[in-house]
Motif scaffolding. Structure first.
Motif, PDB file in Angstrom:
ATOM      1  N   VAL A   1       0.815  -1.209   0.000  1.00  0.00           N
ATOM      2  CA  VAL A   1       0.000   0.000   0.000  1.00  0.00           C
ATOM      3  C   VAL A   1       0.855   1.267   0.000  1.00  0.00           C
ATOM      4  CG1 VAL A   1      -2.029  -1.102   1.017  1.00  0.00           C
ATOM      5  CG2 VAL A   1      -0.308  -0.073   2.509  1.00  0.00           C
ATOM      6  N   SER A   2       2.123   1.135   0.361  1.00  0.00           N
ATOM      7  CA  SER A   2       3.034   2.272   0.311  1.00  0.00           C
ATOM      8  C   SER A   2       4.460   1.744   0.224  1.00  0.00           C
ATOM      9  CB  SER A   2       2.874   3.140   1.558  1.00  0.00           C
ATOM     10  OG  SER A   2       3.760   4.241   1.531  1.00  0.00           O
ATOM     11  N   PHE A   3       5.271   2.398  -0.602  1.00  0.00           N
ATOM     12  CA  PHE A   3       6.662   1.993  -0.800  1.00  0.00           C
ATOM     13  C   PHE A   3       7.528   3.242  -0.705  1.00  0.00           C
ATOM     14  CE2 PHE A   3       9.609  -1.189  -2.552  1.00  0.00           C
ATOM     15  CZ  PHE A   3      10.683  -0.383  -2.894  1.00  0.00           C
ATOM     16  N   GLU A   4       8.341   3.309   0.350  1.00  0.00           N
ATOM     17  CA  GLU A   4       9.253   4.440   0.530  1.00  0.00           C
ATOM     18  C   GLU A   4      10.654   4.015   0.127  1.00  0.00           C
ATOM     19  OE1 GLU A   4       9.240   5.767   4.568  1.00  0.00           O
ATOM     20  OE2 GLU A   4       7.081   6.139   4.586  1.00  0.00           O
ATOM     21  N   GLN A   5      11.242   4.760  -0.783  1.00  0.00           N
ATOM     22  CA  GLN A   5      12.616   4.511  -1.201  1.00  0.00           C
ATOM     23  C   GLN A   5      13.445   5.703  -0.755  1.00  0.00           C
ATOM     24  OE1 GLN A   5      13.124   3.635  -5.345  1.00  0.00           O
ATOM     25  NE2 GLN A   5      15.343   3.520  -5.175  1.00  0.00           N
ATOM     26  N   HIS A   6      14.381   5.463   0.148  1.00  0.00           N
ATOM     27  CA  HIS A   6      15.149   6.555   0.729  1.00  0.00           C
ATOM     28  C   HIS A   6      16.431   6.853  -0.042  1.00  0.00           C
ATOM     29  CE1 HIS A   6      12.986   6.253   4.832  1.00  0.00           C
ATOM     30  NE2 HIS A   6      12.218   5.837   3.851  1.00  0.00           N
ATOM     31  N   TYR A   7      16.909   5.901  -0.829  1.00  0.00           N
ATOM     32  CA  TYR A   7      18.141   6.066  -1.599  1.00  0.00           C
ATOM     33  C   TYR A   7      17.953   5.435  -2.979  1.00  0.00           C
ATOM     34  CZ  TYR A   7      20.079   6.935   3.022  1.00  0.00           C
ATOM     35  OH  TYR A   7      20.316   7.433   4.277  1.00  0.00           O
ATOM     36  N   THR A   8      18.784   5.868  -3.933  1.00  0.00           N
ATOM     37  CA  THR A   8      18.735   5.321  -5.278  1.00  0.00           C
ATOM     38  C   THR A   8      20.162   5.165  -5.813  1.00  0.00           C
ATOM     39  OG1 THR A   8      17.642   5.533  -7.421  1.00  0.00           O
ATOM     40  CG2 THR A   8      18.500   7.554  -6.443  1.00  0.00           C
ATOM     41  N   VAL A   9      20.294   4.601  -7.004  1.00  0.00           N
ATOM     42  CA  VAL A   9      21.602   4.351  -7.606  1.00  0.00           C
ATOM     43  C   VAL A   9      22.411   5.650  -7.641  1.00  0.00           C
ATOM     44  CG1 VAL A   9      22.790   3.669  -9.725  1.00  0.00           C
ATOM     45  CG2 VAL A   9      20.791   2.382  -8.946  1.00  0.00           C
ATOM     46  N   GLY A  10      23.662   5.544  -7.191  1.00  0.00           N
ATOM     47  CA  GLY A  10      24.562   6.694  -7.140  1.00  0.00           C
ATOM     48  C   GLY A  10      24.659   7.325  -5.768  1.00  0.00           C
ATOM     49  N   ASP A  11      23.669   7.074  -4.910  1.00  0.00           N
ATOM     50  CA  ASP A  11      23.707   7.619  -3.552  1.00  0.00           C
ATOM     51  C   ASP A  11      24.696   6.848  -2.687  1.00  0.00           C
ATOM     52  OD1 ASP A  11      21.733   9.422  -4.220  1.00  0.00           O
ATOM     53  OD2 ASP A  11      20.114   8.299  -3.249  1.00  0.00           O
ATOM     54  N   THR A  12      25.269   7.548  -1.729  1.00  0.00           N
ATOM     55  CA  THR A  12      26.117   6.904  -0.732  1.00  0.00           C
ATOM     56  C   THR A  12      25.380   6.921   0.599  1.00  0.00           C
ATOM     57  OG1 THR A  12      28.142   7.578  -1.853  1.00  0.00           O
ATOM     58  CG2 THR A  12      28.338   6.972   0.468  1.00  0.00           C
ATOM     59  N   ILE A  13      25.215   5.733   1.174  1.00  0.00           N
ATOM     60  CA  ILE A  13      24.510   5.595   2.445  1.00  0.00           C
ATOM     61  C   ILE A  13      25.553   5.580   3.557  1.00  0.00           C
ATOM     62  CG2 ILE A  13      22.952   4.162   3.813  1.00  0.00           C
ATOM     63  CD1 ILE A  13      21.923   3.020   1.127  1.00  0.00           C
ATOM     64  N   PRO A  14      25.437   6.493   4.515  1.00  0.00           N
ATOM     65  CA  PRO A  14      26.417   6.535   5.603  1.00  0.00           C
ATOM     66  C   PRO A  14      26.278   5.324   6.519  1.00  0.00           C
ATOM     67  CG  PRO A  14      24.628   8.059   6.049  1.00  0.00           C
ATOM     68  CD  PRO A  14      24.392   7.505   4.666  1.00  0.00           C
ATOM     69  N   VAL A  15      27.380   4.919   7.103  1.00  0.00           N
ATOM     70  CA  VAL A  15      27.369   3.815   8.070  1.00  0.00           C
ATOM     71  C   VAL A  15      27.215   4.424   9.458  1.00  0.00           C
ATOM     72  CG1 VAL A  15      28.625   1.844   9.002  1.00  0.00           C
ATOM     73  CG2 VAL A  15      28.822   2.412   6.579  1.00  0.00           C
ATOM     74  N   VAL A  16      25.985   4.396   9.955  1.00  0.00           N
ATOM     75  CA  VAL A  16      25.647   4.942  11.267  1.00  0.00           C
ATOM     76  C   VAL A  16      24.625   4.008  11.919  1.00  0.00           C
ATOM     77  CG1 VAL A  16      26.123   7.362  10.714  1.00  0.00           C
ATOM     78  CG2 VAL A  16      23.884   6.414  10.223  1.00  0.00           C
ATOM     79  N   ASP A  17      24.327   4.231  13.169  1.00  0.00           N
ATOM     80  CA  ASP A  17      23.335   3.408  13.865  1.00  0.00           C
ATOM     81  C   ASP A  17      22.052   4.190  14.105  1.00  0.00           C
ATOM     82  OD1 ASP A  17      24.463   0.921  14.063  1.00  0.00           O
ATOM     83  OD2 ASP A  17      25.451   1.306  15.967  1.00  0.00           O
ATOM     84  N   ASN A  18      21.371   4.560  13.028  1.00  0.00           N
ATOM     85  CA  ASN A  18      20.087   5.239  13.179  1.00  0.00           C
ATOM     86  C   ASN A  18      19.237   5.024  11.935  1.00  0.00           C
ATOM     87  OD1 ASN A  18      20.862   7.245  11.253  1.00  0.00           O
ATOM     88  ND2 ASN A  18      21.842   8.441  12.865  1.00  0.00           N
ATOM     89  N   VAL A  19      18.133   5.746  11.833  1.00  0.00           N
ATOM     90  CA  VAL A  19      17.172   5.503  10.757  1.00  0.00           C
ATOM     91  C   VAL A  19      17.703   5.845   9.374  1.00  0.00           C
ATOM     92  CG1 VAL A  19      15.150   5.731  12.233  1.00  0.00           C
ATOM     93  CG2 VAL A  19      16.051   7.752  11.072  1.00  0.00           C
ATOM     94  N   THR A  20      18.856   6.502   9.273  1.00  0.00           N
ATOM     95  CA  THR A  20      19.392   6.793   7.946  1.00  0.00           C
ATOM     96  C   THR A  20      19.855   5.527   7.236  1.00  0.00           C
ATOM     97  OG1 THR A  20      21.594   7.267   8.817  1.00  0.00           O
ATOM     98  CG2 THR A  20      20.102   9.137   8.560  1.00  0.00           C
ATOM     99  N   MET A  21      19.923   4.422   7.946  1.00  0.00           N
ATOM    100  CA  MET A  21      20.309   3.146   7.342  1.00  0.00           C
ATOM    101  C   MET A  21      19.119   2.438   6.690  1.00  0.00           C
ATOM    102  SD  MET A  21      23.608   2.942   7.961  1.00  0.00           S
ATOM    103  CE  MET A  21      24.075   1.253   7.740  1.00  0.00           C
ATOM    104  N   VAL A  22      17.893   2.947   6.895  1.00  0.00           N
ATOM    105  CA  VAL A  22      16.707   2.349   6.266  1.00  0.00           C
ATOM    106  C   VAL A  22      16.726   2.709   4.784  1.00  0.00           C
ATOM    107  CG1 VAL A  22      14.192   2.276   6.177  1.00  0.00           C
ATOM    108  CG2 VAL A  22      15.359   2.457   8.390  1.00  0.00           C
ATOM    109  N   HIS A  23      16.877   1.680   3.955  1.00  0.00           N
ATOM    110  CA  HIS A  23      16.924   1.878   2.508  1.00  0.00           C
ATOM    111  C   HIS A  23      15.511   1.934   1.925  1.00  0.00           C
ATOM    112  CE1 HIS A  23      19.609   1.341  -1.152  1.00  0.00           C
ATOM    113  NE2 HIS A  23      18.407   1.509  -1.642  1.00  0.00           N
ATOM    114  N   TYR A  24      14.679   0.980   2.314  1.00  0.00           N
ATOM    115  CA  TYR A  24      13.283   0.937   1.860  1.00  0.00           C
ATOM    116  C   TYR A  24      12.386   0.690   3.064  1.00  0.00           C
ATOM    117  CZ  TYR A  24      15.751  -0.356  -2.435  1.00  0.00           C
ATOM    118  OH  TYR A  24      16.627  -0.414  -3.487  1.00  0.00           O
TER     119      TYR A  24
END
Length: 131
Positions: free
Chosen positions: A62-85
């Motif tokens: 019913v809903s699809f959240e995409q937080h990053y896409t090809v070319g993005d760099t995902i930081p290595v941290v211990d919080n919600v910024t690690m949620v990809h989808y």
């Protein structure tokens, strides 16, 4: 899910003591099984993603959240910024929910430039529903 973001609902609850004025939030007892699947990244630069369109097309999604896409760099941290989808699901029953989650786990893949998987290991869906 209903035109409100999760953050909006949380902030509204913190400030006003209720999530929203919308009446569909007043009854927390759903007639169907609902769930949220979060696919967590290991971090790094995204080179390739697979299976997104197939999962977005599922009637259970019913809903699809995409937080990053090809070319993005995902930081290595211990919080919600690690949620990809973040994927919100509604199914007829618990078995159907488990089957849909397995489908997501076996369809969506994210790789870095060296071909390494960027998603954390899947959780065991058989744990769902245990008391």
């Amino acid at each position: 899910l209903y035109g409100n973001s999760n953050m909006y609902l949380i902030m509204n609850y913190a400030l006003e003591g209720k999530m929203t004025d919308e009446e569909y939030f007043e009854n927390p007892y759903f007639k169907k099984e609902c769930g949220t699947v979060q696919l967590i990244s290991k971090g790094g630069k995204i080179a390739r993603e697979e299976g997104l369109d197939e999962i977005k097309a599922l009637p259970e999604v019913v809903s699809f959240e995409q937080h990053y896409t090809v070319g993005d760099t995902i930081p290595v941290v211990d919080n919600v910024t690690m949620v990809h989808y973040r994927i919100f699901l509604v199914t007829e029953d618990l078995d159907h929910l488990k089957k849909t989650i397995r489908k997501i786990q076996n369809t969506i893949f994210v790789y870095d430039a060296e071909g390494n998987s960027m998603l954390d290991e899947n959780f065991d869906v058989e744990r769902l529903g245990r008391q």
